[in-house]
Design a protein around this motif. Sequence first.
Motif, PDB file in Angstrom:
ATOM      1  N   ILE A 145       0.865  -1.189   0.000  1.00 51.51           N
ATOM      2  CA  ILE A 145       0.000   0.000   0.000  1.00 51.51           C
ATOM      3  C   ILE A 145       0.897   1.234   0.000  1.00 51.51           C
ATOM      4  O   ILE A 145       1.762   1.369   0.873  1.00 51.51           O
ATOM      5  CB  ILE A 145      -0.903  -0.001   1.243  1.00 51.51           C
ATOM      6  CG1 ILE A 145      -1.736  -1.274   1.279  1.00 51.51           C
ATOM      7  CG2 ILE A 145      -1.793   1.230   1.270  1.00 51.51           C
ATOM      8  CD1 ILE A 145      -2.407  -1.524   2.595  1.00 51.51           C
ATOM      9  N   PRO A 146       0.720   2.165  -0.961  1.00 48.92           N
ATOM     10  CA  PRO A 146       1.549   3.373  -0.977  1.00 48.92           C
ATOM     11  C   PRO A 146       1.277   4.244   0.247  1.00 48.92           C
ATOM     12  O   PRO A 146       0.170   4.283   0.762  1.00 48.92           O
ATOM     13  CB  PRO A 146       1.140   4.097  -2.257  1.00 48.92           C
ATOM     14  CG  PRO A 146       0.104   3.279  -2.900  1.00 48.92           C
ATOM     15  CD  PRO A 146      -0.184   2.092  -2.085  1.00 48.92           C
ATOM     16  N   GLN A 147       2.305   4.940   0.699  1.00 51.64           N
ATOM     17  CA  GLN A 147       2.167   5.787   1.880  1.00 51.64           C
ATOM     18  C   GLN A 147       1.277   6.985   1.593  1.00 51.64           C
ATOM     19  O   GLN A 147       0.559   7.440   2.467  1.00 51.64           O
ATOM     20  CB  GLN A 147       3.541   6.248   2.358  1.00 51.64           C
ATOM     21  CG  GLN A 147       3.508   7.018   3.660  1.00 51.64           C
ATOM     22  CD  GLN A 147       4.867   7.488   4.093  1.00 51.64           C
ATOM     23  OE1 GLN A 147       5.818   7.470   3.333  1.00 51.64           O
ATOM     24  NE2 GLN A 147       4.972   7.937   5.324  1.00 51.64           N
ATOM     25  N   GLY A 148       1.312   7.517   0.393  1.00 54.17           N
ATOM     26  CA  GLY A 148       0.449   8.636   0.025  1.00 54.17           C
ATOM     27  C   GLY A 148       1.183   9.964   0.046  1.00 54.17           C
ATOM     28  O   GLY A 148       2.375  10.045  -0.216  1.00 54.17           O
ATOM     29  N   ILE A 149       0.448  11.033   0.395  1.00 56.59           N
ATOM     30  CA  ILE A 149       0.994  12.389   0.409  1.00 56.59           C
ATOM     31  C   ILE A 149       1.691  12.635   1.742  1.00 56.59           C
ATOM     32  O   ILE A 149       1.153  12.354   2.801  1.00 56.59           O
ATOM     33  CB  ILE A 149      -0.136  13.420   0.202  1.00 56.59           C
ATOM     34  CG1 ILE A 149      -0.873  13.147  -1.107  1.00 56.59           C
ATOM     35  CG2 ILE A 149       0.409  14.835   0.232  1.00 56.59           C
ATOM     36  CD1 ILE A 149      -0.041  13.298  -2.348  1.00 56.59           C
ATOM     37  N   VAL A 150       2.913  13.198   1.673  1.00 58.40           N
ATOM     38  CA  VAL A 150       3.721  13.463   2.859  1.00 58.40           C
ATOM     39  C   VAL A 150       3.985  14.959   2.934  1.00 58.40           C
ATOM     40  O   VAL A 150       4.319  15.594   1.926  1.00 58.40           O
ATOM     41  CB  VAL A 150       5.061  12.698   2.788  1.00 58.40           C
ATOM     42  CG1 VAL A 150       5.940  13.020   3.964  1.00 58.40           C
ATOM     43  CG2 VAL A 150       4.815  11.217   2.692  1.00 58.40           C
ATOM     44  N   LYS A 151       3.835  15.529   4.125  1.00 58.84           N
ATOM     45  CA  LYS A 151       4.137  16.945   4.329  1.00 58.84           C
ATOM     46  C   LYS A 151       5.650  17.118   4.439  1.00 58.84           C
ATOM     47  O   LYS A 151       6.322  16.369   5.155  1.00 58.84           O
ATOM     48  CB  LYS A 151       3.449  17.437   5.597  1.00 58.84           C
ATOM     49  CG  LYS A 151       3.599  18.907   5.826  1.00 58.84           C
ATOM     50  CD  LYS A 151       2.828  19.352   7.047  1.00 58.84           C
ATOM     51  CE  LYS A 151       3.035  20.834   7.242  1.00 58.84           C
ATOM     52  NZ  LYS A 151       2.377  21.322   8.445  1.00 58.84           N
ATOM     53  N   LEU A 152       6.203  18.106   3.738  1.00 56.79           N
ATOM     54  CA  LEU A 152       7.636  18.376   3.776  1.00 56.79           C
ATOM     55  C   LEU A 152       8.010  19.098   5.064  1.00 56.79           C
ATOM     56  O   LEU A 152       7.218  19.883   5.597  1.00 56.79           O
ATOM     57  CB  LEU A 152       8.048  19.226   2.581  1.00 56.79           C
ATOM     58  CG  LEU A 152       7.893  18.577   1.208  1.00 56.79           C
ATOM     59  CD1 LEU A 152       8.165  19.592   0.120  1.00 56.79           C
ATOM     60  CD2 LEU A 152       8.833  17.407   1.077  1.00 56.79           C
TER      61      LEU A 152
END
Length: 111
Positions: free
Chosen positions: A88-95
């Motif tokens: 399962i992809p982790q998705g959107i990550v905050k920088l």
Amino acid sequence: MGGSGSKSKGYWPFPGSGSGSDPAKEGNDQSVARIRCSRNATPFVFTRRSSMFFDEDGDLAHEFYEETIVTKNGRRRAKLKRIQKNLIPQGIVKLDHPCIHVDFPVVLCEL
């Protein structure tokens, strides 16, 4: 070849650079304050798509491998087999800190 292709999609949020018939070229080359569309655009990127995956156990990594035992000529040998299913992809990550967008048309440092 290469490039993001964002100019060809018809939306170019940064005035002063882009297509040849740009109405914002009246000496306003580096202004980011005036934006041609209704939504606010910023030259900064705050999130990105992660390249990491979760496996069935909930572990997070770029790649997953499974150790398999192969018997050949009476010798037992361990091999690593890459797992590509049930991830399962982790998705959107905050920088941690914002980055400048790759299509931002202003020269930051000139030598």
